[in-house]
Design an enzyme around this catalytic site. Sequence first.
Site, PDB file in Angstrom:
ATOM      1  N   GLY A 192     -21.739 -13.875  49.118  1.00  0.00           N
ATOM      2  CA  GLY A 192     -22.723 -13.129  49.899  1.00  0.00           C
ATOM      3  C   GLY A 192     -22.240 -11.890  50.621  1.00  0.00           C
ATOM      4  O   GLY A 192     -22.974 -11.354  51.447  1.00  0.00           O
ATOM      5  N   TRP A 225     -21.860  -8.826  49.504  1.00  0.00           N
ATOM      6  CA  TRP A 225     -22.689  -7.647  49.185  1.00  0.00           C
ATOM      7  C   TRP A 225     -24.043  -7.770  49.899  1.00  0.00           C
ATOM      8  O   TRP A 225     -24.594  -6.781  50.365  1.00  0.00           O
ATOM      9  CB  TRP A 225     -22.870  -7.497  47.667  1.00  0.00           C
ATOM     10  CG  TRP A 225     -21.696  -6.819  47.005  1.00  0.00           C
ATOM     11  CD1 TRP A 225     -20.400  -6.862  47.404  1.00  0.00           C
ATOM     12  CD2 TRP A 225     -21.734  -5.985  45.835  1.00  0.00           C
ATOM     13  NE1 TRP A 225     -19.612  -6.123  46.559  1.00  0.00           N
ATOM     14  CE2 TRP A 225     -20.404  -5.576  45.580  1.00  0.00           C
ATOM     15  CE3 TRP A 225     -22.727  -5.567  44.969  1.00  0.00           C
ATOM     16  CZ2 TRP A 225     -20.065  -4.759  44.500  1.00  0.00           C
ATOM     17  CZ3 TRP A 225     -22.399  -4.750  43.890  1.00  0.00           C
ATOM     18  CH2 TRP A 225     -21.072  -4.344  43.660  1.00  0.00           C
ATOM     19  N   ASP A 265     -28.180 -16.070  42.802  1.00  0.00           N
ATOM     20  CA  ASP A 265     -26.929 -16.583  42.237  1.00  0.00           C
ATOM     21  C   ASP A 265     -27.164 -17.976  41.657  1.00  0.00           C
ATOM     22  O   ASP A 265     -28.060 -18.698  42.102  1.00  0.00           O
ATOM     23  CB  ASP A 265     -25.804 -16.639  43.283  1.00  0.00           C
ATOM     24  CG  ASP A 265     -24.425 -16.609  42.638  1.00  0.00           C
ATOM     25  OD1 ASP A 265     -23.754 -15.558  42.696  1.00  0.00           O
ATOM     26  OD2 ASP A 265     -24.018 -17.638  42.026  1.00  0.00           O
ATOM     27  N   ASP A 315     -30.700 -18.123  37.553  1.00  0.00           N
ATOM     28  CA  ASP A 315     -29.891 -17.513  36.498  1.00  0.00           C
ATOM     29  C   ASP A 315     -30.458 -16.132  36.193  1.00  0.00           C
ATOM     30  O   ASP A 315     -31.658 -15.997  35.909  1.00  0.00           O
ATOM     31  CB  ASP A 315     -29.999 -18.438  35.266  1.00  0.00           C
ATOM     32  CG  ASP A 315     -29.098 -18.004  34.135  1.00  0.00           C
ATOM     33  OD1 ASP A 315     -28.635 -16.849  34.150  1.00  0.00           O
ATOM     34  OD2 ASP A 315     -28.867 -18.826  33.239  1.00  0.00           O
ATOM     35  N   LYS A 341     -21.060  -4.256  38.156  1.00  0.00           N
ATOM     36  CA  LYS A 341     -19.643  -4.375  37.767  1.00  0.00           C
ATOM     37  C   LYS A 341     -19.551  -4.264  36.244  1.00  0.00           C
ATOM     38  O   LYS A 341     -20.385  -4.793  35.511  1.00  0.00           O
ATOM     39  CB  LYS A 341     -19.118  -5.730  38.219  1.00  0.00           C
ATOM     40  CG  LYS A 341     -17.599  -5.782  38.116  1.00  0.00           C
ATOM     41  CD  LYS A 341     -16.967  -7.140  38.066  1.00  0.00           C
ATOM     42  CE  LYS A 341     -17.313  -8.194  39.050  1.00  0.00           C
ATOM     43  NZ  LYS A 341     -16.435  -8.245  40.208  1.00  0.00           N
TER      44      LYS A 341
HETATM   45  N1  SAM Z   1     -20.814  -9.942  45.241  1.00  0.00           N
HETATM   46  C1  SAM Z   1     -20.423 -11.247  45.658  1.00  0.00           C
HETATM   47  C2  SAM Z   1     -19.937 -11.140  47.078  1.00  0.00           C
HETATM   48  O1  SAM Z   1     -19.698 -10.010  47.497  1.00  0.00           O
HETATM   49  O2  SAM Z   1     -19.820 -12.143  47.757  1.00  0.00           O
HETATM   50  C3  SAM Z   1     -19.367 -11.858  44.762  1.00  0.00           C
HETATM   51  C4  SAM Z   1     -19.896 -12.197  43.419  1.00  0.00           C
HETATM   52  S1  SAM Z   1     -18.834 -13.232  42.517  1.00  0.00           S
HETATM   53  C5  SAM Z   1     -17.579 -12.102  42.064  1.00  0.00           C
HETATM   54  C6  SAM Z   1     -19.655 -13.452  40.987  1.00  0.00           C
HETATM   55  C7  SAM Z   1     -20.872 -14.354  41.054  1.00  0.00           C
HETATM   56  O3  SAM Z   1     -21.582 -14.247  39.832  1.00  0.00           O
HETATM   57  C8  SAM Z   1     -20.547 -15.856  41.186  1.00  0.00           C
HETATM   58  O4  SAM Z   1     -21.007 -16.318  42.418  1.00  0.00           O
HETATM   59  C9  SAM Z   1     -21.321 -16.511  40.035  1.00  0.00           C
HETATM   60  O5  SAM Z   1     -21.964 -17.708  40.389  1.00  0.00           O
HETATM   61  C10 SAM Z   1     -22.347 -15.439  39.708  1.00  0.00           C
HETATM   62  N2  SAM Z   1     -22.940 -15.541  38.368  1.00  0.00           N
HETATM   63  C11 SAM Z   1     -22.293 -15.559  37.171  1.00  0.00           C
HETATM   64  N3  SAM Z   1     -23.189 -15.691  36.171  1.00  0.00           N
HETATM   65  C12 SAM Z   1     -24.432 -15.727  36.735  1.00  0.00           C
HETATM   66  C13 SAM Z   1     -25.763 -15.836  36.213  1.00  0.00           C
HETATM   67  N4  SAM Z   1     -25.988 -15.937  34.906  1.00  0.00           N
HETATM   68  N5  SAM Z   1     -26.796 -15.848  37.077  1.00  0.00           N
HETATM   69  C14 SAM Z   1     -26.572 -15.759  38.419  1.00  0.00           C
HETATM   70  N6  SAM Z   1     -25.339 -15.654  38.969  1.00  0.00           N
HETATM   71  C15 SAM Z   1     -24.281 -15.627  38.139  1.00  0.00           C
END
Ligand code: SAM
Length: 309
Positions: A53, A55, A79, A95, A160
Amino acid sequence: MGRSSKDKRDIYYRLAKEEGWRARSAFKLLQLDEEFRLFKGVCRAVDLCAAPGSWSQVLSRKLKGDEGKGTEVKIVAVDLQAMAPLPAVTQIQGDITKVSTAQEIIRHFEGQPADLVVCDGAPDVTGLHDVDEYIQAQLLLAALNITTHVLKPGGTFVAKIFRGKDVTLLYSQLKIFFSGVTCAKPRSSRNSSIEAFVVCQGYTPPEGYVPNMSNPLLDHCYDVDFNQLEGPNRVIVPFLACGDLSAYDSDRTYPLQLDPNKAYQYLPPTQPPIQPPYQKACLLRKHNLLAKENLSASSTPEPSACQEQ
Ligand code: SAM
C-alpha cells in the site's frame, strides 16, 4: 547480521520507515511525480497491484493533502492480497486480469472515469529471466486492458515494466493508446534491476475502440474470443502455438529410423531447385577449380577459366 544492516545497505528502506511509508517503492512514485507532475488536477485515481500500500499512501497524501482536504478525491486500490486499511482509499481484493475488477472500479467511481491509473504490479519472480519478463509483460498488458475500461480521455497511466529484449513491442502497444509514452527510471529503483516505469500520457484510444479484456495470451481463461475482435479492437497481435503436442518438435534431433518396422532410406528432394545460386560453385568443384589460389603454385588456373565453365 544485525537488525541495522539493511538500514545501512538500503537508504530508501530506512527512509521509508522514517517517513511512515509501508514500502520503499513509495519513493519511486514520488520521484516519478517530481518529473512528470502526475497528480496535477487528479481527483480519481486507481492503484493496481497495490499491496502492501505505499503507492496508495502516496496517492492519499498527495491528492487529499495532510489535512484530509479535497473531499471529492476518490482512490481505489486493487490487489490479490488483502491490505491493511488506509484513510480515503477504497480497497478491492481482486485480480487485475478480470473484467469484473474493472466493473467494480467503475462502480466505486459511480460511473465517472479515472484521471490516473498506476500499476506497480509484479508477479512472483522465478529467477528465470525470460519467464519473469514474459509474466511481467502479461501483467502490464492486463493493467493496460483494465485501464482502457476506466481511464478518461487525456488521462495518465503509469506502470512497472521490465526492460527486457521484447520491451519495444510493449512500447508500440502502449503508443496505440497514448500520445506520449516515456520509460523512466527513478533514483530509488536499483540500477542492477531491469525494472523501470512507463509513463503514458494523453489517453487517446483508437477511434471505435471498445474496451475489452482481449489480451490473447491471457484470455483463454475468459469468455472473450479474440478472433471475433476486429479493426481498432484487435490491437494486440495474437500469438498462437499450433499443432498437437504429439507433433514432431522442430528443435529436436530424431533418429533416422523413425518407424522401427521400416529401414531408413534416403530420398532425394521432391523438386530440386531449378537454378540454385550454388550451381556454379558445384561445377567448379567438380573440375577441381574451387581451391583457393595458391600463389606459390605455377599451375593455378586463371580466374577466367573458372568463369568459362
Ligand atoms: N506498489 C505496492 C506498494 O507500494 O506497496 C507494491 C506492489 S508489489 C511490488 C506487487 C503486487 O502485485 C503484489 O502485492 C501482488 O499481490 C500484486 N499482484 C500480482 N499479480 C496481480 C494480479 N493479477 N492482480 C492483482 N494484484 C496482483
